[in-house]
Design a protein around this motif. Structure first.
Motif, PDB file in Angstrom:
ATOM      1  N   TYR A 200       0.805  -1.388  -0.058  1.00  0.00           N
ATOM      2  CA  TYR A 200       0.038  -0.093  -0.207  1.00  0.00           C
ATOM      3  C   TYR A 200       0.692   1.295  -0.237  1.00  0.00           C
ATOM      4  N   MET A 201       2.141   0.936   0.941  1.00  0.00           N
ATOM      5  CA  MET A 201       2.967   2.798   0.757  1.00  0.00           C
ATOM      6  C   MET A 201       3.598   2.660  -0.047  1.00  0.00           C
ATOM      7  N   GLY A 202       4.249   1.653  -1.365  1.00  0.00           N
ATOM      8  CA  GLY A 202       3.977   1.616  -2.223  1.00  0.00           C
ATOM      9  C   GLY A 202       3.387   2.700  -3.970  1.00  0.00           C
ATOM     10  N   VAL A 203       2.052   2.597  -3.353  1.00  0.00           N
ATOM     11  CA  VAL A 203       0.628   3.154  -4.711  1.00  0.00           C
ATOM     12  C   VAL A 203       0.714   4.523  -3.866  1.00  0.00           C
ATOM     13  N   VAL A 204       0.994   4.889  -2.189  1.00  0.00           N
ATOM     14  CA  VAL A 204       0.589   5.698  -1.807  1.00  0.00           C
ATOM     15  C   VAL A 204       1.650   6.686  -2.340  1.00  0.00           C
ATOM     16  N   LEU A 205       3.762   6.251  -1.997  1.00  0.00           N
ATOM     17  CA  LEU A 205       4.080   7.705  -2.177  1.00  0.00           C
ATOM     18  C   LEU A 205       4.272   7.703  -4.022  1.00  0.00           C
ATOM     19  N   TYR A 206       4.780   6.738  -4.692  1.00  0.00           N
ATOM     20  CA  TYR A 206       4.328   6.730  -6.600  1.00  0.00           C
ATOM     21  C   TYR A 206       2.994   7.897  -6.834  1.00  0.00           C
ATOM     22  N   ALA A 207       2.136   7.393  -6.412  1.00  0.00           N
ATOM     23  CA  ALA A 207       0.791   8.088  -7.203  1.00  0.00           C
ATOM     24  C   ALA A 207       0.514  10.039  -7.730  1.00  0.00           C
ATOM     25  N   PRO A 208       1.490  10.161  -6.286  1.00  0.00           N
ATOM     26  CA  PRO A 208       1.653  12.036  -7.155  1.00  0.00           C
ATOM     27  C   PRO A 208       2.601  12.007  -7.641  1.00  0.00           C
ATOM     28  N   ALA A 209       3.749  11.399  -7.252  1.00  0.00           N
ATOM     29  CA  ALA A 209       4.746  11.716  -8.481  1.00  0.00           C
ATOM     30  C   ALA A 209       4.750  11.276  -9.488  1.00  0.00           C
ATOM     31  N   LEU A 210       3.844  10.713  -9.965  1.00  0.00           N
ATOM     32  CA  LEU A 210       3.325  10.128 -11.016  1.00  0.00           C
ATOM     33  C   LEU A 210       2.626  11.076 -11.598  1.00  0.00           C
ATOM     34  N   ALA A 211       1.910  11.412 -11.177  1.00  0.00           N
ATOM     35  CA  ALA A 211       0.234  12.845 -11.529  1.00  0.00           C
ATOM     36  C   ALA A 211       1.143  13.892 -12.116  1.00  0.00           C
ATOM     37  N   LEU A 212       2.058  14.370 -10.748  1.00  0.00           N
ATOM     38  CA  LEU A 212       2.237  15.192 -11.139  1.00  0.00           C
ATOM     39  C   LEU A 212       4.432  15.569 -12.118  1.00  0.00           C
ATOM     40  N   ASN A 213       4.562  14.287 -12.074  1.00  0.00           N
ATOM     41  CA  ASN A 213       5.180  14.598 -13.117  1.00  0.00           C
ATOM     42  C   ASN A 213       4.292  14.614 -14.396  1.00  0.00           C
ATOM     43  N   ALA A 214       3.822  13.877 -14.716  1.00  0.00           N
ATOM     44  CA  ALA A 214       2.736  13.417 -16.021  1.00  0.00           C
ATOM     45  C   ALA A 214       2.474  14.947 -16.463  1.00  0.00           C
ATOM     46  N   VAL A 215       2.194  15.830 -15.690  1.00  0.00           N
ATOM     47  CA  VAL A 215       1.752  17.175 -15.572  1.00  0.00           C
ATOM     48  C   VAL A 215       2.153  18.047 -15.280  1.00  0.00           C
ATOM     49  N   THR A 216       3.448  18.883 -14.831  1.00  0.00           N
ATOM     50  CA  THR A 216       3.898  19.724 -14.872  1.00  0.00           C
ATOM     51  C   THR A 216       5.916  19.670 -15.165  1.00  0.00           C
ATOM     52  N   GLY A 217       6.060  18.505 -14.861  1.00  0.00           N
ATOM     53  CA  GLY A 217       7.421  17.482 -15.333  1.00  0.00           C
ATOM     54  C   GLY A 217       8.327  17.399 -14.213  1.00  0.00           C
ATOM     55  N   PHE A 218       7.497  17.614 -13.698  1.00  0.00           N
ATOM     56  CA  PHE A 218       8.539  17.633 -11.920  1.00  0.00           C
ATOM     57  C   PHE A 218       8.791  16.030 -12.049  1.00  0.00           C
TER      58      PHE A 218
ATOM     59  N   CYS B 292      -0.337  19.789  -0.299  1.00  0.00           N
ATOM     60  CA  CYS B 292      -2.026  19.249  -0.255  1.00  0.00           C
ATOM     61  C   CYS B 292      -1.650  17.576  -0.558  1.00  0.00           C
ATOM     62  N   LEU B 293      -1.437  17.948  -1.982  1.00  0.00           N
ATOM     63  CA  LEU B 293      -1.153  15.680  -2.407  1.00  0.00           C
ATOM     64  C   LEU B 293       0.331  15.446  -1.590  1.00  0.00           C
ATOM     65  N   PHE B 294       0.859  15.978  -1.211  1.00  0.00           N
ATOM     66  CA  PHE B 294       2.328  15.483  -0.721  1.00  0.00           C
ATOM     67  C   PHE B 294       2.081  14.938   1.083  1.00  0.00           C
ATOM     68  N   SER B 295       1.203  16.454   0.784  1.00  0.00           N
ATOM     69  CA  SER B 295       0.700  16.057   3.055  1.00  0.00           C
ATOM     70  C   SER B 295       0.024  14.855   3.275  1.00  0.00           C
ATOM     71  N   GLY B 296      -0.714  14.527   1.712  1.00  0.00           N
ATOM     72  CA  GLY B 296      -1.435  12.918   2.231  1.00  0.00           C
ATOM     73  C   GLY B 296      -1.020  12.095   1.782  1.00  0.00           C
ATOM     74  N   ALA B 297       0.397  12.039   0.991  1.00  0.00           N
ATOM     75  CA  ALA B 297       1.376  10.670   0.949  1.00  0.00           C
ATOM     76  C   ALA B 297       2.401  11.100   2.176  1.00  0.00           C
ATOM     77  N   LEU B 298       2.521  11.859   2.662  1.00  0.00           N
ATOM     78  CA  LEU B 298       3.644  11.855   3.942  1.00  0.00           C
ATOM     79  C   LEU B 298       2.935  10.982   4.543  1.00  0.00           C
ATOM     80  N   SER B 299       1.470  11.613   4.830  1.00  0.00           N
ATOM     81  CA  SER B 299       1.205  11.034   6.966  1.00  0.00           C
ATOM     82  C   SER B 299       0.771   9.996   6.334  1.00  0.00           C
ATOM     83  N   THR B 300       0.262   8.782   5.549  1.00  0.00           N
ATOM     84  CA  THR B 300       0.108   7.852   5.182  1.00  0.00           C
ATOM     85  C   THR B 300       1.411   6.638   5.514  1.00  0.00           C
ATOM     86  N   ILE B 301       2.245   7.000   4.329  1.00  0.00           N
ATOM     87  CA  ILE B 301       3.284   6.538   4.258  1.00  0.00           C
ATOM     88  C   ILE B 301       4.487   6.824   5.879  1.00  0.00           C
TER      89      ILE B 301
END
Length: 642
Positions: free
Chosen positions: A141-159, A343-352
C-alpha cells in the motif's frame, strides 16, 4: 488528439513545496531532541501513551486520507457523478464500532501491537500469521501511496518523477526514524491543515472562475452528475448505495478497527475515553474531506463539461486530470499550485510515515521481542529506529513496483480489501466467537486470503482479456494498467450494446471492489467457525480474560444462564483501568475475574501466585513496558485460576 500538455511550476511553487518538507522534517527533529529524546521503545513506538484527543483524531484522519483519495475522489465524481458521496453513510458504523468494540478490548489489555491480542486470544502461530499478513499489506500500500502523486505531478508539470519520490521517501524516513510516534502524529496534524487549505483553495478559486457555486451546481445537474439514491442491490454494480454504504462499513472497520497504524494511535491516547473521543472527532472531519473531494469533482465538471482533458489528450489518466485542472485554475496565481502539490504530498507523507512507524512496531513487538525478552531498552529502541529506516528504503523499492500497478484509487482500495478483509475477519472471529480456536483462526485466515487473491487476480485477468479485443470506443488510447477499472468502465459502459450479466465464476470476478472487504472477512469467520467446531471448540475456562467482546451474550440474553455458559456467552469484558491517576508507564495485569487493571511497579499481589520462573521474568522486565510480561501475567493467573 493533442499532446500531453505540461504546465510548469514557478519559483514560488517550489518554495512552498520545499517549506512543507522542511516543516515536516523540523517537527521530527524537534521530537528527536526534546522530551524523553526517544530513548525508550515506549516513547518511540507508543508516544509514552500521553497523546490527547485532537492530535490523535487528526492523525487518524490523515493516515488514510492520502494522496490516493485527493487525486481519486474528484476524478471519480467528475467521471461518474456524486454516487461516491454515499460512502459517507458507511462512516457512522465504520467509526462507532471501533469506538465501542475494538478500542475497549485493545486499550484495557494495554497492548502495543494489535497482533499481540491474537496471541492472548489464540496462540503465537496466529499472531505471527496476522503480523506477516499486515506487513505484506502495508508494504504494498505504501508503494502505491508514494508513487501515485509523484507520477501525476511528473506527467502534468514535468516535475522530476523519481526526484519527488526520493524527496518524499527520504524526508519521511528521516522524521519517522528520529522522532517516533510523537513526530508522526504532530506532522500528521500539520499535514491535515495543509490538505484542507490546498483543497479549499482549489474549490474557492475554481468555483469563482466558473461563475459561483450556484452555477457549478446548475451545470452538474444539467450534466447528470448529481446522483440520486441508487438502491440497486446487485453486488456486481460498481457503486450503489449498498456497495458504498454497507460494503464501505467493512472497509472502514478494516482501516479504523484493526489496522495497526490506527490501533497504535488509540493506544497512544492518555485514557480510553480520549481514544473513543478521537474516533468521534474523526467522523465530521471524514465527512468534510469527502464533501471537499466531491465538490472539487463538480467544479472540474463545471469547467470542462463533457469535454474532459482526458478526451482531448491533455492528460493520459484520470489520476492526472485533477492536477491538470489545478494547474489550469491557478495558471495566473503563482504559489497556489505549489500549495495544492504540498497538500497532495502531505497526504502521501502522513500515510507512509504511519506505515513506517506501525511496521517498525509490529516487527519489534511481534517478531523480535518474543525471541529476545531480555534485550536492553537502549538496544531495543535503536533497533526500532533501524527498522523504521529499513522500511523507508523498502517503501522506495515498492514505489518502483507500484509503477506497474493500475488505477490509483481502485488499486489501493483493492489491496486493502484483499488483505485488510481477511485480517478484519480474523479479529472478529477471536473477539465475537468465544468457541473459535487457533486451528480455525489459521485455516480461516488462509482461506480468506486465498479467496481474496483468487477474486482480485481473476477480475484483473478478466478485465484484461475483455478489453484487449475491444478497441477504445472514444478517442482515449489509454493503457489499461494506468487506469484499471475506471477506464474499462468509461469505455465499455458507453457502448451502445448492453453487456450480458456475468454468471458463475465471472460473476464472482465482477464483484464490486467495495465488497471485497466484507466478502473476505465473512469467508474467514465462516471457515474459522466450521474448522473450530470440527477440531474441538474452545471452552469458556480456556479463554484469556478480557479477550472476548460479549456481543453474543447480549444478543442471546433471553437464553437461560446454563445454555449461555455452554455457548461461552458469559465472558465479561475487561473492566476499565482506574484512569484518574494512570501514569504512562503502567503495565496491564489481569486478575482472576478477567478485569485488566494497572499497577504502579508493584508485583506483590501477583508474586504469591506465580511460579519461580515467571517471577524471575517479571523482575527482569520490571524496568520496561514489555508486553510479553503482560501476556505472561495473563497466562499465569489463568493457569492459577484453573
Amino acid at each position: 488528439m493533442g499532446e500531453v500538455v505540461q504546465m510548469h511550476f514557478t519559483t514560488a511553487d517550489y518554495v512552498i513545496f520545499a517549506l512543507l518538507l522542511v516543516a515536516s522534517a523540523g517537527i521530527g527533529l524537534f521530537y528527536a531532541f526534546s522530551g524523553g529524546r526517544q530513548r525508550t521503545t515506549q516513547e518511540f513506538l507508543m508516544a509514552d501513551r500521553s497523546m490527547s484527543c485532537l492530535p490523535v483524531s487528526l492523525s487518524l484522519l490523515a493516515t488514510f486520507q492520502s494522496a490516493v483519495a485527493i487525486l481519486g475522489a474528484p476524478s471519480e465524481v467528475y467521471t461518474f457523478g456524486t454516487q461516491y458521496w454515499f460512502l459517507g453513510c458507511s462512516y457512522f458504523l465504520g467509526l462507532l464500532i471501533p469506538a465501542h468494540v475494538f478500542i475497549p478490548v485493545f486499550y484495557r489489555l494495554r497492548l502495543s501491537s494489535a497482533y499481540e491480542y491474537l496471541e492472548l486470544r489464540f496462540n503465537k502461530t496466529v499472531r505471527i500469521c496476522g503480523t506477516v499478513t499486515f506487513i505484506f499489506q502495508m508494504v504494498i500500500y505504501m508503494g502505491v501511496v508514494l508513487y501515485a502523486p509523484a507520477l501525476a505531478l511528473n506527467a502534468v508539470t514535468g516535475f522530476d518523477l523519481w526526484g519527488a519520490v526520493l524527496a518524499m521517501g527520504l524526508v519521511c524516513t528521516l522524521y519517522t526514524a528520529l522522532g517516533g510516534l510523537k513526530a508522526v502524529i504532530w506532522t500528521d496534524v500539520f499535514q491535515t491543515v495543509v490538505m484542507f487549505a490546498g483543497q479549499l483553495a482549489v474549490i474557492v478559486v475554481g468555483a469563482s472562475q466558473a461563475g459561483g457555486i450556484g452555477e457549478v451546481w446548475r451545470k452538474a445537474v444539467n450534466g447528470s452528475r448529481i446522483s440520486g439514491l441508487d438502491l440497486n442491490p446487485d453486488p456486481l454494480e460498481r457503486h450503489t448505495f449498498w456497495t458504498l454504504g454497507v460494503g464501505g462499513i467493512f472497509l472502514m472497520l478494516a482501516l479504523y478497527g484493526v489496522n495497526q497504524a490506527q490501533v497504535q494511535r488509540y493506544l497512544s491516547s492518555r485514557t480510553e475515553k480520549e481514544a473513543v473521543m478521537s474516533c468521534y472527532v474523526v467522523f465530521p472531519c471524514q465527512q468534510i474531506v469527502l464533501c471537499l473531494g466531491c465538490l472539487m469533482g463538480l467544479v472540474m465538471f463545471a469547467r470542462y463539461g463533457e469535454d474532459s482533458p482526458l478526451d482531448k489528450g491533455y492528460v493520459k489518466t484520470n489520476d492526472q486530470m485533477v492536477l491538470y485542472f489545478v494547474m489550469d485554475v491557478f495558471r495566473d496565481l503563482p504559489g497556489l499550485p505549489g500549495l495544492f502539490v504540498a497538500c497532495l504530498f502531505s497526504g502521501a507523507l502522513s500515510t507512509i510515515s504511519s506505515a513506517f512507524n506501525s511496521l517498525a512496531t509490529v516487527t519489534m513487538e511481534d517478531l523480535i521481542k518474543p525471541h529476545f525478552p531480555n534485550m536492553p531498552e537502549s538496544k531495543a529502541t535503536l533497533l526500532s529506529k533501524g527498522l523504521a529506516l529499513a522500511y523507508g528504503l523498502v517503501c522506495l523499492a515498492m514505489a518502483y513496483l507500484a509503477s506497474l500497478m493500475g488505477s490509483v484509487l481502485q488499486a489501493a482500495f483493492s489491496i486493502f480489501g484483499m488483505v485488510g478483509g481477511p485480517l478484519l475477519g480474523l479479529f472478529c472471529l477471536g473477539m465475537f466467537f468465544p468457541w473459535a480456536n487457533s486451528i480455525g483462526a489459521v485455516v480461516g485466515l488462509v482461506a480468506g486470503l486465498a479467496m481474496a487473491f483468487w477474486i482480485g487476480i481473476g477480475s484483473f485477468v478478466m478485465r484484461m482479456s475483455a478489453s484487449s479485443p475491444v478497441p477504445p470506443l472514444n478517442d482515449t488510447a489509454l493503457p489499461l494498467f494506468d487506469n484499471m477499472t475506471t477506464t474499462v468502465m468509461t469505455t465499455l459502459v458507453s457502448a451502445t450494446t448492453a453487456k450480458p450479466r456475468p454468471t458463475g465464476v465471472e460473476a464472482l470476478y465482477s464483484l464490486s471492489y467495495m465488497w471485497y472487504s466484507a466478502h473476505n472477512s465473512a469467508t474467514v469467520v465462516v471457515v474459522g467457525l466450521i474448522v473450530s467446531l470440527l477440531t474441538g471448540p474452545m471452552k469458556e475456562k480456556e479463554l484469556s480474560p478480557g479477550t472476548v467482546y460479549p456481543v453474543l451474550g447480549t444478543l442471546l440474553f433471553f437464553l437461560p444462564e446454563r445454555y449461555r455458559e455452554k455457548l461461552c456467552c458469559v465472558t465479561p469484558l475487561a473492566q476499565k483501568p482506574k484512569e484518574i491517576n494512570a501514569q504512562p508507564y503502567q503495565k496491564a495485569k489481569k486478575d482472576s475475574n478477567g478485569a485488566a487493571y494497572c499497577k504502579d511497579d508493584t508485583v506483590s499481589e501477583d508474586k504469591d501466585t506465580q511460579t519461580e520462573r515467571a517471577q524471575a521474568q517479571e523482575e527482569d522486565l520490571e524496568t520496561r513496558i514489555a508486553l510479553p510480561s503482560c501476556q505472561l501475567a495473563s497466562y499465569t493467573v489463568q493457569e492459577t485460576v484453573l
